[in-house]
Design an enzyme around this catalytic site. Structure first.
Site, PDB file in Angstrom:
ATOM      1  N   SER A 159      12.419 -42.604 -16.481  1.00 31.94           N
ATOM      2  CA  SER A 159      11.212 -41.622 -16.156  1.00 31.94           C
ATOM      3  C   SER A 159      11.264 -41.745 -14.611  1.00 31.94           C
ATOM      4  O   SER A 159      11.213 -42.643 -14.137  1.00 31.94           O
ATOM      5  CB  SER A 159      10.089 -42.145 -16.821  1.00 31.94           C
ATOM      6  OG  SER A 159       8.886 -41.565 -16.317  1.00 31.94           O
ATOM      7  N   TYR A 185      11.028 -34.148 -20.833  1.00 37.32           N
ATOM      8  CA  TYR A 185       9.647 -33.894 -20.818  1.00 37.32           C
ATOM      9  C   TYR A 185       9.006 -34.018 -19.182  1.00 37.32           C
ATOM     10  O   TYR A 185       9.766 -34.704 -18.528  1.00 37.32           O
ATOM     11  CB  TYR A 185       8.985 -34.794 -21.662  1.00 37.32           C
ATOM     12  CG  TYR A 185       9.133 -36.265 -21.331  1.00 37.32           C
ATOM     13  CD1 TYR A 185       8.207 -36.933 -20.542  1.00 37.32           C
ATOM     14  CD2 TYR A 185      10.314 -36.915 -21.725  1.00 37.32           C
ATOM     15  CE1 TYR A 185       8.273 -38.243 -20.206  1.00 37.32           C
ATOM     16  CE2 TYR A 185      10.263 -38.269 -21.355  1.00 37.32           C
ATOM     17  CZ  TYR A 185       9.289 -39.043 -20.697  1.00 37.32           C
ATOM     18  OH  TYR A 185       9.493 -40.279 -20.244  1.00 37.32           O
ATOM     19  N   HIS A 234      -4.294 -44.648  -4.880  1.00 38.19           N
ATOM     20  CA  HIS A 234      -4.908 -45.117  -6.059  1.00 38.19           C
ATOM     21  C   HIS A 234      -6.457 -44.468  -6.574  1.00 38.19           C
ATOM     22  O   HIS A 234      -6.269 -43.775  -7.820  1.00 38.19           O
ATOM     23  CB  HIS A 234      -5.454 -46.587  -5.777  1.00 38.19           C
ATOM     24  CG  HIS A 234      -6.143 -47.304  -6.927  1.00 38.19           C
ATOM     25  ND1 HIS A 234      -7.476 -47.252  -7.136  1.00 38.19           N
ATOM     26  CD2 HIS A 234      -5.467 -47.824  -8.256  1.00 38.19           C
ATOM     27  CE1 HIS A 234      -7.747 -47.687  -8.166  1.00 38.19           C
ATOM     28  NE2 HIS A 234      -6.567 -48.274  -8.866  1.00 38.19           N
ATOM     29  N   GLY A 268       9.708 -41.892 -11.411  1.00 39.28           N
ATOM     30  CA  GLY A 268       8.401 -42.162 -10.809  1.00 39.28           C
ATOM     31  C   GLY A 268       8.354 -41.611  -9.342  1.00 39.28           C
ATOM     32  O   GLY A 268       8.646 -42.109  -8.462  1.00 39.28           O
ATOM     33  N   ARG A 285      -3.723  -1.064  -6.443  1.00 38.77           N
ATOM     34  CA  ARG A 285      -2.840  -2.483  -6.453  1.00 38.77           C
ATOM     35  C   ARG A 285      -3.337  -3.359  -7.426  1.00 38.77           C
ATOM     36  O   ARG A 285      -4.451  -2.947  -8.184  1.00 38.77           O
ATOM     37  CB  ARG A 285      -3.083  -3.080  -5.141  1.00 38.77           C
ATOM     38  CG  ARG A 285      -4.614  -3.382  -4.785  1.00 38.77           C
ATOM     39  CD  ARG A 285      -4.608  -4.208  -3.320  1.00 38.77           C
ATOM     40  NE  ARG A 285      -6.130  -4.459  -3.120  1.00 38.77           N
ATOM     41  CZ  ARG A 285      -6.733  -4.882  -2.090  1.00 38.77           C
ATOM     42  NH1 ARG A 285      -5.688  -4.951  -0.992  1.00 38.77           N
ATOM     43  NH2 ARG A 285      -8.016  -4.871  -1.744  1.00 38.77           N
ATOM     44  N   GLY A 299      -6.495 -10.423   7.682  1.00 38.38           N
ATOM     45  CA  GLY A 299      -6.368 -11.081   9.204  1.00 38.38           C
ATOM     46  C   GLY A 299      -5.579  -9.841  10.038  1.00 38.38           C
ATOM     47  O   GLY A 299      -5.595  -9.855  11.268  1.00 38.38           O
ATOM     48  N   LYS A 345       0.699  -1.285   0.081  1.00 36.87           N
ATOM     49  CA  LYS A 345       0.229   0.035   0.108  1.00 36.87           C
ATOM     50  C   LYS A 345       0.844   1.178  -0.114  1.00 36.87           C
ATOM     51  O   LYS A 345       0.576   2.286  -0.785  1.00 36.87           O
ATOM     52  CB  LYS A 345      -0.931   0.021   1.114  1.00 36.87           C
ATOM     53  CG  LYS A 345      -2.060   0.903   1.295  1.00 36.87           C
ATOM     54  CD  LYS A 345      -2.770   0.880   2.570  1.00 36.87           C
ATOM     55  CE  LYS A 345      -3.477  -0.425   2.825  1.00 36.87           C
ATOM     56  NZ  LYS A 345      -5.131  -0.179   2.459  1.00 36.87           N
ATOM     57  N   GLU A 382      12.627 -45.091  -9.296  1.00 36.13           N
ATOM     58  CA  GLU A 382      11.531 -45.033  -8.098  1.00 36.13           C
ATOM     59  C   GLU A 382      12.059 -45.322  -6.726  1.00 36.13           C
ATOM     60  O   GLU A 382      11.461 -45.268  -5.617  1.00 36.13           O
ATOM     61  CB  GLU A 382      10.314 -45.656  -8.589  1.00 36.13           C
ATOM     62  CG  GLU A 382       9.660 -45.565  -9.834  1.00 36.13           C
ATOM     63  CD  GLU A 382       8.567 -46.738 -10.082  1.00 36.13           C
ATOM     64  OE1 GLU A 382       7.289 -46.329  -9.817  1.00 36.13           O
ATOM     65  OE2 GLU A 382       8.872 -47.532 -10.475  1.00 36.13           O
ATOM     66  N   ARG A 395      -3.357   2.821   8.480  1.00 41.05           N
ATOM     67  CA  ARG A 395      -3.717   1.457   7.740  1.00 41.05           C
ATOM     68  C   ARG A 395      -2.404   0.548   7.775  1.00 41.05           C
ATOM     69  O   ARG A 395      -1.399   1.388   7.549  1.00 41.05           O
ATOM     70  CB  ARG A 395      -4.028   1.798   6.250  1.00 41.05           C
ATOM     71  CG  ARG A 395      -5.371   2.325   6.264  1.00 41.05           C
ATOM     72  CD  ARG A 395      -5.735   2.593   4.401  1.00 41.05           C
ATOM     73  NE  ARG A 395      -6.955   2.870   4.394  1.00 41.05           N
ATOM     74  CZ  ARG A 395      -7.617   4.027   4.206  1.00 41.05           C
ATOM     75  NH1 ARG A 395      -6.718   5.260   4.004  1.00 41.05           N
ATOM     76  NH2 ARG A 395      -8.850   4.334   3.928  1.00 41.05           N
ATOM     77  N   MET A 455      -4.686  -5.795  11.341  1.00 39.52           N
ATOM     78  CA  MET A 455      -5.481  -4.581  11.698  1.00 39.52           C
ATOM     79  C   MET A 455      -5.624  -3.907  10.408  1.00 39.52           C
ATOM     80  O   MET A 455      -4.406  -3.846   9.720  1.00 39.52           O
ATOM     81  CB  MET A 455      -4.858  -3.891  12.758  1.00 39.52           C
ATOM     82  CG  MET A 455      -5.879  -2.665  13.333  1.00 39.52           C
ATOM     83  SD  MET A 455      -5.141  -1.367  13.882  1.00 39.52           S
ATOM     84  CE  MET A 455      -4.986  -0.374  12.327  1.00 39.52           C
ATOM     85  N   CYS A 501       7.250 -38.898 -14.601  1.00 41.90           N
ATOM     86  CA  CYS A 501       5.697 -39.379 -14.814  1.00 41.90           C
ATOM     87  C   CYS A 501       4.989 -39.571 -13.566  1.00 41.90           C
ATOM     88  O   CYS A 501       3.804 -39.972 -13.556  1.00 41.90           O
ATOM     89  CB  CYS A 501       5.753 -40.460 -15.640  1.00 41.90           C
ATOM     90  SG  CYS A 501       6.343 -41.958 -14.922  1.00 41.90           S
TER      91      CYS A 501
HETATM   92  C1  PEP Z   1       5.398 -43.492  -9.434  1.00 41.66           C
HETATM   93  O1  PEP Z   1       5.595 -44.164  -8.481  1.00 41.66           O
HETATM   94  O2  PEP Z   1       5.559 -42.111  -9.576  1.00 41.66           O
HETATM   95  C2  PEP Z   1       4.573 -43.719 -10.954  1.00 41.66           C
HETATM   96  C3  PEP Z   1       4.280 -42.901 -11.884  1.00 41.66           C
HETATM   97  O3  PEP Z   1       3.899 -45.003 -10.882  1.00 41.66           O
HETATM   98  P1  PEP Z   1       2.626 -45.420  -9.797  1.00 41.66           P
HETATM   99  O4  PEP Z   1       2.099 -44.353  -9.608  1.00 41.66           O
HETATM  100  O5  PEP Z   1       1.970 -46.324 -11.033  1.00 41.66           O
HETATM  101  O6  PEP Z   1       3.342 -46.244  -8.855  1.00 41.66           O
HETATM  102 MG    MG Z   2       5.416 -46.224  -9.101  1.00 45.65          MG
END
Ligand code: PEP
Ligand code: MG
Length: 911
Positions: free
Chosen positions: A799, A886, A490, A801, A374, A127, A48, A780, A118, A129, A866
């Site tokens: 990849s 990616y 899941h 996990g 603002r 939250g 402000k 993983e 202010r 004054m 992933c």
């Molecule tokens: C992971 O473990 O990040 C993954 C992509 O495999 P899943 O979630 O199927 O175990």
């Molecule tokens: Mg996994």
């Protein structure tokens, strides 16, 4: 200053302290076309204060004032709530300067200067004054104000407002005490509106107000303006550490060390009759983004009247008034001159700040004053439109437009949401696992969900937790609710992938599947009753709450194009069905980063063959069952390759613990017995033997491929035959990327890769043609990350996990953590849920090690992510830094990932 208040302020100033740097400037002035600060000094002056300074520098009509810096706040807390030396003098000098500019003197009974006080932190922070207006009024100065203004009613009205506000926010006497006094007085006088109150009425009410304060506090309402001022300054600093502010800071990751500033400013009055007014405005519509001034104002009123909702504010523009069908004149019509000046300032501020502004103003007897500007908060839809429009107007570049939209907010645009105006009755809260809103009948089993959905009914599936066996029910349901499970449980992962709203880990739910009811907070809900789920908020409501459909405008496509131009990383999707792959393509996915093949095994026509395979006693038994599965898997992959038309498709071989597929009921066992010709009793014993104590760390992932080679062999054959078939039929040559899960050691991959190559050679020989394919692995497990150089000798790609990598790095079960993680967040042990936002310190460090070692061993190794983090903007920014090729995320998150990846690239190149 009286001697008493001088003493109080000096005592508050405290002794000289090592922390106070000699010559530190604690107070910055603004007003009269110039200021000592500017907009770049937000850290020191708060949002402000910095913007008031900037508006002054721009020559806008800002009432003169000064800002006490955030450094004073830091000093105050570091020194036992005392102020630095020199602050009192600096404040007094600045007050005198304001007085000179407006021709008044603070605390002068004849010609009093009144001020507002202010708070103003770096980021706007509810939250704390907020505001005290009319400070400086007391029994003597009010008379001066009455004489000066020639309006005793106005003066006493202002005084009573001040007592009320000051007592509430500084002295802690609650608002309602004063409301009750006023209501009783009006009733006694037979008044209906405040406007019927005359000067003497206000005087009488003021006497009662003061008596009430004295009764509550045991001392009179402060009559010395200096004491009032230091009281208000202390209240602002004090509120930095009140509970509400602390909660807000925790939720928004605002460090306590930032502190707040205090703004003291000459009062201007919107309540000086019919030519005065106060209002709030946005330079564009904050809900649609339309380029039209938007706001409201109240004639003859002070700031808090607009917010309090006692009177109905009027529209700012004629157009808005007509649209709303209102009678009361707009500001454009009622005060054309002030309005024209205001509109010119809107344009000037937008051009200057290069963004939509949220503004507060006051008109005092026809003269316009600016009290705040603002950057305005806005909906996701408005954010998109404003960013695109500003770029087209040439105010910002396309890259800046890309940076202006919060990728997370796109969720709002991609799914239906609850109608904000619809009434609702909350049943239970859980985790916001998958966004979107929908209503349907309560069901407790996947089969029932599917059956009712086939009859055209809408159902919400309630489960304690879900397993792969529930997938058909999740597909059939309009929403999913679980009592247990975290953000990568899941239910959460599958629902996000399908774009189904999902609330998981709603721990207050007591589901009684047999009775067909659930109990929650003393209420019982039966099967068949309607509920509404809001997956974005993690809430379940009783009954049907109206929803609104998302609208994807042209702005969305345009901004995404600009984002794609700026982006370095590719964006893929996690998908296994052609339908999900189609959705992902529609949202701009450039390949599939994870096809979880186990999700393809749960259709009713396959599960028996899968069970037959698992429960088979020997290799021939398994092979017989696999022969039934092969054509089905091949058809799945063909469909997937066709949808993806030559884009890369990463297919992960079977991963989950085998027991997830086991038959539970006698009927299910009989079904398998019939299909396989095996004895039911034997089957039951074998199923029991396959149960594990700790399945997440048990017989799963590549360990399955090691002990049952024929499973992976069947899958590889299905993948490569499908790729060959599609290439022959369509000419599109897919490059399948075959991915092995849960690898810990190079040797595991070496063994499996050799087998894959053998199958591939056989398939190519049979087909009379070859095609390129890659074999790679998921990372993983911490060991895999640390031994990534060795593993890379066998892997063409990694990849990450990160669901399992987070689970295994923390030793924290992804399915059970919802019951205790919230406590970790509440106690600030963890800043974020590590299953949602990547933990950079631990899991991130492993990713960096693995990426570096992997590249060293194989410079052209392809790297992706992933886990669910692949769709989280903060995690995407991190992996951009690591240089991954990616990210892969659920189909509905693809646009979020595209935008986040673009922002990550742009921020990196700006550094
Ligand atoms: C992971 O473990 O990040 C993954 C992509 O495999 P899943 O979630 O199927 O175990
Ligand atoms: Mg996994």
């Amino acid at each position: 200053m009286t001697t008493a208040s001088q003493a109080a302020a000096t005592a508050a100033a405290g002794q000289k302290d090592g922390n106070a740097e000699a010559g530190t400037k604690w107070v910055y002035r603004f007003g009269a076309g110039r200021a000592e600060g500017d907009a770049s000094m937000k850290n020191l002056l708060g949002g402000k204060g910095a913007n008031l300074a900037e508006m002054s520098n721009l020559g806008l009509p800002v009432p003169p004032g000064f800002t006490i810096t955030t450094e004073v706040c830091a000093y105050y807390y570091a020194n036992g709530r005392r102020y630095p030396d020199g602050l009192v003098d600096a404040v007094n000098d600045a007050l005198a300067e304001i007085g000179r500019q407006v021709g008044r003197t603070f605390a002068d009974p004849k010609n009093p200067l009144l001020v507002s006080v202010r708070s103003g932190a770096r980021a706007s922070m509810p939250g704390m004054m907020d505001t005290v207006l009319n400070l400086g009024l007391a029994d003597d100065t009010v008379k001066g104000l009455a004489a000066l203004s020639g309006d005793a009613r106005f003066a006493y009205d202002s005084y009573r407002r001040f007592i009320q506000m000051y007592s509430d926010v500084v002295l802690g006497v609650e608002h309602h005490v004063f409301e009750e006094i006023l209501e009783a007085y009006k009733e006694q006088k037979d008044y209906f509106l405040d406007t019927e109150m005359k000067a003497e009425d206000w005087r009488a009410v003021i006497d009662q107000y003061k008596a009430a304060v004295e009764k509550a506090l045991g001392k009179p309402f402060p009559q010395d303006p200096h004491e009032q001022l230091w009281g208000a300054i202390g209240a602002v600093f004090g509120s930095w550490r009140n509970e509400r502010a602390e909660t807000y800071r925790r939720l928004h990751n605002i460090p306590e060390s930032w502190g707040t500033a205090v703004n003291v400013q000459a009062m201007v009055f919107g309540n000086m009759g019919e030519t005065s007014a106060t209002g709030v405005a946005f330079t564009r519509d904050p809900s649609t983004g339309e380029k039209a001034y938007y706001g409201e104002f109240l004639v003859n009123a002070q700031g808090e009247d607009v917010v309090a909702g006692i009177r109905t504010p009027q529209a700012l523009t004629r157009r808005a008034r007509l649209r709303a069908g209102e009678e009361a004149p707009s500001m454009e019509e009622a005060m054309p001159e002030a309005y024209a000046e205001l509109a010119a300032i809107f344009d000037k501020l937008e051009k200057h700040y290069r963004d939509m502004q949220d503004i507060e103003f006051t008109v005092q007897e026809g003269k316009l004053w600016m009290l705040q500007t603002r950057t305005g908060k806005r909906t996701a839809k408005a954010a998109l439109r404003i960013a695109v429009d500003l770029a087209k107007e040439g105010l910002i570049s396309e890259e800046e437009a890309v940076m202006r939209v919060d990728p997370r907010s796109l969720d709002q645009l991609l799914h239906p949401s609850l109608d904000p105006d619809a009434p609702r009755d909350l049943l239970v809260k859980g985790l916001p696992a998958s966004p979107g809103a929908a209503s349907g009948e309560v069901v407790f089993s996947a089969d029932e969900a599917e059956r009712l959905a086939q009859e055209g009914r809408k159902v919400v599936l309630f489960r304690v937790e879900t397993s792969p066996e529930d997938i058909h029910g999740m597909h059939a349901a309009v929403g999913v609710v679980t009592a247990r499970g975290g953000m990568t449980s899941h239910a959460a992962v599958v629902a996000r992938g399908m774009g189904r709203p999902c609330v998981c880990g709603a721990g207050d739910l007591r589901i009684d599947e047999k009775a067909g009811t659930f109990a929650v907070n003393g209420r019982i809900v039966k099967k068949g009753e309607t509920v509404t789920i809001d997956g974005a908020a993690g809430a379940v409501y009783a009954g049907a709450v109206a929803t609104v459909q998302p609208e994807l405008s042209g702005d969305f496509a345009e901004l995404m194009q600009w984002a794609d131009r700026a982006r370095r990383m590719k964006v893929r999707a996690n998908a296994e069905t052609p339908q999900d792959a189609e959705t992902a393509r529609g949202f701009g996915a450039e390949g599939i980063g994870l096809c979880r093949t186990e999700h393809m095994f749960f259709d009713a026509d396959r599960i028996v063959a899968v069970r037959e395979m698992i429960l088979a006693e020997d290799r021939p038994g398994r092979e017989a069952a696999l022969a039934k599965l092969l054509p089905m898997q091949r058809a799945d992959f063909e469909a997937l390759f066709k949808v993806m038309r030559g884009l890369p498709v990463t297919i992960r071989l079977l991963d989950p613990p085998l027991h997830e597929f086991l038959p539970h009921s006698d009927a299910e066992i009989d079904e398998v017995a019939k299909a396989s010709g095996m004895d039911a009793a034997k089957l039951k014993t074998r199923a029991q033997k396959l149960k594990e104590f700790n399945p997440m760390l048990g017989h799963r992932g590549c360990r399955l491929g090691i002990s049952y080679p024929e499973i992976y062999e069947m899958q590889v054959r299905a993948i490569l035959e499908a790729a060959v078939n599609v290439a022959k039929a369509t000419g599109e040559r897919a490059t399948p990327e075959i991915m092995i899960p849960l690898v810990a050691m190079r040797e595991e991959l070496a063994v499996l890769k050799k087998r894959i190559e053998t199958v591939a050679e056989a398939v190519f020989a049979e087909a009379g043609t070859r095609l390129d394919y890659l074999v790679g692995t998921m990372i993983e497990l911490p060991r895999a990350a640390l031994a990534a150089d060795a593993i890379a000798e066998e892997a063409a790609f990694f990849s990450f996990g990160t669901n399992d990598l987070t689970q295994t790095t923390f030793g924290l079960s992804r399915d059970d953590s919802a019951s205790f993680l919230p406590e970790y967040l509440r106690q600030n042990i963890l800043a974020r849920d590590p299953f949602v936002t990547l933990d950079r310190e631990g899991v991130g460090a492993l990713i960096e090690i693995a990426a570096e070692k992997g590249r060293k061993a194989r410079p052209d190794i392809k790297l992706g992510i992933c886990g669910e983090h692949g769709g989280d903007p903060d995690s995407i920014a991190f992996v951009e830094g690591v240089g991954l090729d990616y990210v892969s995320c659920s189909p509905y998150r693809t646009p979020i990932a595209r935008l986040a990846a673009a922002q990550a690239s742009l921020s990196k190149s700006a550094r």
